[in-house]
Design a protein around this motif. Structure first.
Motif, mmCIF file in Angstrom:
data_model
loop_
_atom_site.group_PDB
_atom_site.id
_atom_site.type_symbol
_atom_site.label_atom_id
_atom_site.label_comp_id
_atom_site.label_asym_id
_atom_site.label_seq_id
_atom_site.Cartn_x
_atom_site.Cartn_y
_atom_site.Cartn_z
ATOM 1 N N THR A 1 -6.049 3.210 -0.370
ATOM 2 C CA THR A 1 -6.761 3.974 0.256
ATOM 3 C C THR A 1 -8.171 4.553 -0.182
ATOM 4 O O THR A 1 -8.559 4.021 -1.302
ATOM 5 N N ALA A 2 -8.915 5.378 0.215
ATOM 6 C CA ALA A 2 -10.238 5.995 -0.350
ATOM 7 C C ALA A 2 -9.872 6.597 -1.688
ATOM 8 O O ALA A 2 -10.734 7.075 -2.359
ATOM 9 N N ALA A 3 -8.689 7.205 -1.867
ATOM 10 C CA ALA A 3 -8.192 7.797 -2.967
ATOM 11 C C ALA A 3 -8.012 6.872 -4.198
ATOM 12 O O ALA A 3 -7.878 7.444 -5.413
ATOM 13 N N ALA A 4 -8.122 5.593 -3.971
ATOM 14 C CA ALA A 4 -7.782 4.702 -5.138
ATOM 15 C C ALA A 4 -8.816 4.733 -6.269
ATOM 16 O O ALA A 4 -8.295 4.788 -7.500
ATOM 17 N N PRO A 5 -10.147 5.168 -6.342
ATOM 18 C CA PRO A 5 -10.821 5.328 -7.266
ATOM 19 C C PRO A 5 -10.599 6.554 -8.306
ATOM 20 O O PRO A 5 -10.610 6.525 -9.277
ATOM 21 N N PHE A 6 -10.028 7.680 -7.837
ATOM 22 C CA PHE A 6 -9.475 8.652 -8.572
ATOM 23 C C PHE A 6 -8.192 8.502 -9.134
ATOM 24 O O PHE A 6 -8.156 8.896 -10.037
ATOM 25 N N ILE A 7 -7.280 7.511 -8.436
ATOM 26 C CA ILE A 7 -5.945 7.377 -9.041
ATOM 27 C C ILE A 7 -6.445 6.323 -10.236
ATOM 28 O O ILE A 7 -5.569 6.704 -11.369
ATOM 29 N N LEU B 1 9.820 7.089 -6.008
ATOM 30 C CA LEU B 1 8.949 7.664 -4.789
ATOM 31 C C LEU B 1 7.599 7.876 -5.457
ATOM 32 O O LEU B 1 6.629 7.673 -4.801
ATOM 33 N N ALA B 2 7.676 8.107 -6.819
ATOM 34 C CA ALA B 2 6.020 8.071 -7.231
ATOM 35 C C ALA B 2 5.376 6.917 -7.317
ATOM 36 O O ALA B 2 4.139 6.776 -6.986
ATOM 37 N N MET B 3 5.859 5.760 -7.608
ATOM 38 C CA MET B 3 5.624 4.541 -7.806
ATOM 39 C C MET B 3 5.146 4.126 -6.236
ATOM 40 O O MET B 3 3.947 3.356 -5.928
ATOM 41 N N GLY B 4 5.943 4.417 -5.326
ATOM 42 C CA GLY B 4 5.520 4.208 -3.801
ATOM 43 C C GLY B 4 4.308 5.016 -3.471
ATOM 44 O O GLY B 4 3.671 4.310 -2.797
ATOM 45 N N LEU B 5 4.120 5.989 -3.938
ATOM 46 C CA LEU B 5 3.140 6.847 -3.574
ATOM 47 C C LEU B 5 1.842 6.106 -3.963
ATOM 48 O O LEU B 5 0.721 6.304 -3.370
ATOM 49 N N LEU B 6 1.944 5.873 -5.353
ATOM 50 C CA LEU B 6 0.823 5.308 -5.987
ATOM 51 C C LEU B 6 0.231 4.004 -5.386
ATOM 52 O O LEU B 6 -0.965 3.502 -5.190
ATOM 53 N N ILE B 7 1.324 3.112 -4.838
ATOM 54 C CA ILE B 7 0.834 1.661 -4.049
ATOM 55 C C ILE B 7 0.310 2.215 -2.721
ATOM 56 O O ILE B 7 -0.625 1.586 -2.360
ATOM 57 N N VAL B 8 0.975 3.373 -2.235
ATOM 58 C CA VAL B 8 0.023 3.584 -0.834
ATOM 59 C C VAL B 8 -1.253 4.157 -1.111
ATOM 60 O O VAL B 8 -2.308 3.765 -0.167
ATOM 61 N N LEU B 9 -1.279 4.921 -2.086
ATOM 62 C CA LEU B 9 -2.801 5.463 -2.033
ATOM 63 C C LEU B 9 -3.587 4.585 -2.800
ATOM 64 O O LEU B 9 -4.846 4.790 -2.767
ATOM 65 N N GLY B 10 -3.122 3.582 -3.598
ATOM 66 C CA GLY B 10 -4.048 2.509 -4.056
ATOM 67 C C GLY B 10 -4.737 1.926 -2.950
ATOM 68 O O GLY B 10 -5.861 1.383 -3.285
#
Length: 65
Positions: free
Chosen positions: A55-61, A44-53
């Motif tokens: 989006t606009a949240a990518a620079p923060f990740i 689930l964490a990996m899937g969340l990182l892929i989805v957020l990667g």
């Protein structure tokens, strides 16, 4: 003609449906598969990182790594 009695399938179709999360928790509890919980959390964490990667949240990740 007499109507045949309801079989198990027909009785189950009239019941309310359980959610996938509740069904998964019941499966883990009944079958003693508690070792699957960390695996599912990592997936689930990996899937969340892929989805957020994407989006606009990518620079923060990316700054976390």
């Amino acid at each position: 003609m007499n109507k045949p009695s309801e079989n198990e399938f027909e009785r189950a179709s009239g019941e309310s449906q359980k959610g996938i999360v509740r069904e998964l928790i019941q499966f883990l509890g009944q079958n003693k598969k508690f070792w699957l919980i960390p695996l599912l959390l990592v997936l689930l964490a990996m899937g969340l990182l892929i989805v957020l990667g994407g989006t606009a949240a990518a620079p923060f990740i990316y700054t976390l790594f």
